[in-house]
Design a protein around this motif. Structure first.
Motif, PDB file in Angstrom:
ATOM      1  N   PRO A  87       0.820  -1.215   0.000  1.00  0.00           N
ATOM      2  CA  PRO A  87       0.000   0.000   0.000  1.00  0.00           C
ATOM      3  C   PRO A  87       0.850   1.259   0.000  1.00  0.00           C
ATOM      4  CG  PRO A  87      -0.593  -1.468   1.823  1.00  0.00           C
ATOM      5  CD  PRO A  87       0.615  -2.032   1.194  1.00  0.00           C
ATOM      6  N   LEU A  88       0.345   2.281  -0.656  1.00  0.00           N
ATOM      7  CA  LEU A  88       0.999   3.582  -0.610  1.00  0.00           C
ATOM      8  C   LEU A  88       0.920   4.125   0.804  1.00  0.00           C
ATOM      9  CD1 LEU A  88      -0.363   4.855  -3.973  1.00  0.00           C
ATOM     10  CD2 LEU A  88       2.026   4.989  -3.330  1.00  0.00           C
ATOM     11  N   ARG A  89       1.920   4.882   1.204  1.00  0.00           N
ATOM     12  CA  ARG A  89       1.988   5.391   2.573  1.00  0.00           C
ATOM     13  C   ARG A  89       1.840   6.909   2.569  1.00  0.00           C
ATOM     14  NH1 ARG A  89       6.354   1.173   2.940  1.00  0.00           N
ATOM     15  NH2 ARG A  89       7.838   2.772   2.317  1.00  0.00           N
ATOM     16  N   VAL A  90       0.900   7.383   3.379  1.00  0.00           N
ATOM     17  CA  VAL A  90       0.626   8.816   3.420  1.00  0.00           C
ATOM     18  C   VAL A  90       0.663   9.313   4.857  1.00  0.00           C
ATOM     19  CG1 VAL A  90      -0.991  10.634   2.774  1.00  0.00           C
ATOM     20  CG2 VAL A  90      -0.872   8.554   1.410  1.00  0.00           C
ATOM     21  N   LEU A  91       1.291  10.453   5.050  1.00  0.00           N
ATOM     22  CA  LEU A  91       1.335  11.084   6.370  1.00  0.00           C
ATOM     23  C   LEU A  91       0.477  12.339   6.352  1.00  0.00           C
ATOM     24  CD1 LEU A  91       2.607  11.366   9.230  1.00  0.00           C
ATOM     25  CD2 LEU A  91       4.477  12.629   8.137  1.00  0.00           C
ATOM     26  N   VAL A  92      -0.440  12.443   7.328  1.00  0.00           N
ATOM     27  CA  VAL A  92      -1.293  13.629   7.429  1.00  0.00           C
ATOM     28  C   VAL A  92      -0.808  14.483   8.601  1.00  0.00           C
ATOM     29  CG1 VAL A  92      -3.616  14.478   7.891  1.00  0.00           C
ATOM     30  CG2 VAL A  92      -3.289  12.455   6.457  1.00  0.00           C
ATOM     31  N   VAL A  93      -0.526  15.756   8.342  1.00  0.00           N
ATOM     32  CA  VAL A  93      -0.041  16.641   9.404  1.00  0.00           C
ATOM     33  C   VAL A  93      -0.976  17.823   9.548  1.00  0.00           C
ATOM     34  CG1 VAL A  93       1.933  17.914  10.293  1.00  0.00           C
ATOM     35  CG2 VAL A  93       2.297  16.014   8.719  1.00  0.00           C
ATOM     36  N   ASP A  94      -1.735  17.841  10.661  1.00  0.00           N
ATOM     37  CA  ASP A  94      -2.650  18.957  10.940  1.00  0.00           C
ATOM     38  C   ASP A  94      -2.894  18.999  12.433  1.00  0.00           C
ATOM     39  OD1 ASP A  94      -5.106  20.408   8.895  1.00  0.00           O
ATOM     40  OD2 ASP A  94      -4.938  20.763  11.055  1.00  0.00           O
ATOM     41  N   ASP A  95      -2.952  20.217  12.964  1.00  0.00           N
ATOM     42  CA  ASP A  95      -3.133  20.318  14.419  1.00  0.00           C
ATOM     43  C   ASP A  95      -4.604  20.208  14.811  1.00  0.00           C
ATOM     44  OD1 ASP A  95      -3.443  22.766  13.088  1.00  0.00           O
ATOM     45  OD2 ASP A  95      -3.384  23.839  14.993  1.00  0.00           O
ATOM     46  N   ASP A  96      -5.486  20.273  13.854  1.00  0.00           N
ATOM     47  CA  ASP A  96      -6.907  20.049  14.114  1.00  0.00           C
ATOM     48  C   ASP A  96      -7.172  18.544  14.070  1.00  0.00           C
ATOM     49  OD1 ASP A  96      -9.632  19.670  13.998  1.00  0.00           O
ATOM     50  OD2 ASP A  96     -10.011  21.398  12.698  1.00  0.00           O
ATOM     51  N   ASP A  97      -7.380  17.955  15.251  1.00  0.00           N
ATOM     52  CA  ASP A  97      -7.509  16.502  15.340  1.00  0.00           C
ATOM     53  C   ASP A  97      -8.666  15.965  14.515  1.00  0.00           C
ATOM     54  OD1 ASP A  97      -5.340  16.390  16.941  1.00  0.00           O
ATOM     55  OD2 ASP A  97      -6.456  16.245  18.832  1.00  0.00           O
ATOM     56  N   ASP A  98      -9.806  16.677  14.601  1.00  0.00           N
ATOM     57  CA  ASP A  98     -10.988  16.215  13.876  1.00  0.00           C
ATOM     58  C   ASP A  98     -10.707  16.156  12.384  1.00  0.00           C
ATOM     59  OD1 ASP A  98     -12.349  16.007  16.221  1.00  0.00           O
ATOM     60  OD2 ASP A  98     -13.401  17.943  16.017  1.00  0.00           O
ATOM     61  N   LEU A  99     -10.143  17.223  11.890  1.00  0.00           N
ATOM     62  CA  LEU A  99      -9.855  17.301  10.463  1.00  0.00           C
ATOM     63  C   LEU A  99      -8.863  16.223  10.049  1.00  0.00           C
ATOM     64  CD1 LEU A  99     -10.413  18.740   7.879  1.00  0.00           C
ATOM     65  CD2 LEU A  99      -8.666  20.427   8.452  1.00  0.00           C
ATOM     66  N   ALA A 100      -7.828  16.045  10.851  1.00  0.00           N
ATOM     67  CA  ALA A 100      -6.826  15.024  10.547  1.00  0.00           C
ATOM     68  C   ALA A 100      -7.472  13.649  10.470  1.00  0.00           C
ATOM     69  CB  ALA A 100      -5.725  15.036  11.608  1.00  0.00           C
ATOM     70  N   GLU A 101      -8.441  13.425  11.376  1.00  0.00           N
ATOM     71  CA  GLU A 101      -9.114  12.127  11.412  1.00  0.00           C
ATOM     72  C   GLU A 101      -9.961  11.916  10.162  1.00  0.00           C
ATOM     73  OE1 GLU A 101      -9.158   8.676  12.345  1.00  0.00           O
ATOM     74  OE2 GLU A 101      -7.949  10.062  13.532  1.00  0.00           O
ATOM     75  N   VAL A 102     -10.707  12.932   9.795  1.00  0.00           N
ATOM     76  CA  VAL A 102     -11.538  12.846   8.588  1.00  0.00           C
ATOM     77  C   VAL A 102     -10.678  12.593   7.355  1.00  0.00           C
ATOM     78  CG1 VAL A 102     -13.046  14.147   7.056  1.00  0.00           C
ATOM     79  CG2 VAL A 102     -13.358  14.310   9.520  1.00  0.00           C
ATOM     80  N   LEU A 103      -9.589  13.345   7.273  1.00  0.00           N
ATOM     81  CA  LEU A 103      -8.680  13.196   6.137  1.00  0.00           C
ATOM     82  C   LEU A 103      -8.093  11.792   6.067  1.00  0.00           C
ATOM     83  CD1 LEU A 103      -6.699  16.550   6.061  1.00  0.00           C
ATOM     84  CD2 LEU A 103      -8.040  15.556   4.215  1.00  0.00           C
ATOM     85  N   SER A 104      -7.606  11.310   7.190  1.00  0.00           N
ATOM     86  CA  SER A 104      -6.969  10.004   7.156  1.00  0.00           C
ATOM     87  C   SER A 104      -7.998   8.927   6.841  1.00  0.00           C
ATOM     88  CB  SER A 104      -6.233   9.721   8.467  1.00  0.00           C
ATOM     89  OG  SER A 104      -7.150   9.519   9.516  1.00  0.00           O
ATOM     90  N   GLY A 105      -9.236   9.153   7.288  1.00  0.00           N
ATOM     91  CA  GLY A 105     -10.301   8.219   6.921  1.00  0.00           C
ATOM     92  C   GLY A 105     -10.482   8.144   5.419  1.00  0.00           C
TER      93      GLY A 105
END
Lengths: 246, 246
Positions: free
Chosen positions: B18-36
């Motif tokens: 699988p491709l590997r992606v790192l999400v960097v954001d200080d807004d936890d909710d947003l980071a969670e939605v994005l990673s989802g």
DNA sequence: ATTTTCTCTGAGAGTGCGCTCAGCGGGTCC
DNA sequence: GGACCCGCTGAGCGCACTCTCAGAGAAAAT
């Protein structure tokens, strides 16, 4: 075959491996942006922040070309060039220099086949110059058909700085030329105004994306005048250059 | 073979992992939605809340791409980018930025092949951009035939932002385009209005699901006009896009 | 030094886009 | 069969985007 990130075939070394470029500048941000743009061409890039580490890096990388700031913290660019030549005799050099800098010494250098651009420059300018250097030095395999570029009946000769459409010569100002070059190097591909601004305008340009609209309108008057349009607006996205036929 | 949760084949690394992606954001909710949303693509995702932990995470994960908020509590995005590049030279970066901050520090970022989206964005937008980055960087194995997508006689070229049905060019507004892209990426699959709203519209959109009906009706007029319909309503459930033949 | 060219800013007009509202029609349930 | 609900679409409003024009200031050419 190596390709650029944009999908077009990359300029490669004669043996097919990626061309190697060393960027030497003490401004970290600038070095990063430059290496990004060069990497985007499908080349292998390394950076150095001063003359000493440049020589070290050159020994490792054995670069085909060096993008070299004339003003460095430790030594001046010309001394670095001499050291680089002892490492790899046939290396091409593109100097980065302030506008009002010692033009006489630079002039002497360019006689030897090297080149220079004055700060502030656009990334298109730097990339085009490096391509030109490598091509002329015979270090690059010409997968891209040389200095002539074609999209539909639109032809650009980069070396002669001449553009024709359907054989008719089109006269362009420097900025218009560079904008069209960027469009022609990315045909059938929507380019956002920001993307265009970042590539075609100088890195220190403070203005807004409105200039891009303006210059697109200039280009249209010259390139599309009375003909079937090749430059198209994609609302909310950017602009595309496409051949007319379909 | 790795697959997405939706069953369609995933974009994978050249070795099939699988491709590997790192999400960097200080807004936890947003980071969670994005990673989802990114996990939904079948990719391996990690999140970080600031620049320092982003670099640490990158060292472990060695991500192919990073989704990076420009405004971080500790450092600015540019510095983080440089650190990330020292960890993994060829990493792709998608920047997240506020709408009015576009002109600030972003200059030069898109020049290197990296990209950015402005907040508030839609998840489809982010996912599409990351896919585009990975594809252009040659990090993804092209299981999906490159930037062209096909459902029946309906063809979408994402780079040129062109859609054709049976060879005929269809002109779409930005929202229409994104809605159709979402439908085409999930063919033969019923998508609820809420699902569509969550993916295609910005996360801060206050309106109701009625817009979806409206835009479906726009799409029908353009895509299905005078032809056998591909867009079908499933009462009480949502909409499906299907090729006509059977 | 003068003229010409070039680049960019600002204002204004035109237009397309996104969305809300409201009315209509057909399916569904009692 | 009647009432209701869901979905579709036409009308219209405000806004954002885009293009064009006119002109100032700088650079280059003469």
């Amino acid at each position: 075959m190596t390709t650029t990130r944009s999908g077009r075939p990359a300029l490669t070394r004669p043996d097919g491996t990626p061309l190697r470029v060393l960027v030497v500048d003490d401004d970290d941000d600038l070095a990063e942006v430059l290496s990004g743009a060069l990497r985007y061409e499908g080349w292998q890039v390394r950076t150095a922040g001063d003359g000493a580490s440049a020589v070290v890096a050159a020994r490792e990388l054995l670069p085909d070309a060096v993008v070299l700031d004339v003003m460095l913290p430790d030594t001046d660019g010309f001394a670095v060039l001499r050291s680089l030549r002892t490492v790899k005799e046939d290396v091409c050099v593109l100097f980065l220099t302030a506008r009002d800098a010692v033009e006489d010494r630079i002039a002497g250098i360019t006689a030897g086949g090297d080149d220079y651009v004055t700060k502030p420059f656009s990334l298109e300018e730097v990339v085009a110059r490096v391509r030109g250097l490598l091509r002329r030095a015979g270090m690059a395999r010409q997968l891209d058909g040389g200095p002539r570029m074609t999209v539909g009946d639109l032809v650009m000769d980069e070396e002669a700085r001449e553009v024709t459409r359907a054989g008719e010569l089109i006269d362009l100002s420097p900025t218009e030329f560079e904008l069209l070059r960027f469009l022609m190097r990315n045909p059938r591909r929507v380019l956002s105004k920001t993307q265009i601004l970042d590539r075609v305008w100088s890195y220190d340009f403070g203005g807004r994306a409105h200039v891009v609209e303006l210059y697109i309108s200039y280009l249209r008057k010259k390139v599309d005048a009375g003909r079937k349009p090749m430059i198209h607006t994609v609302r909310g996205a950017g602009y595309v250059l496409k051949p007319v036929a379909r």
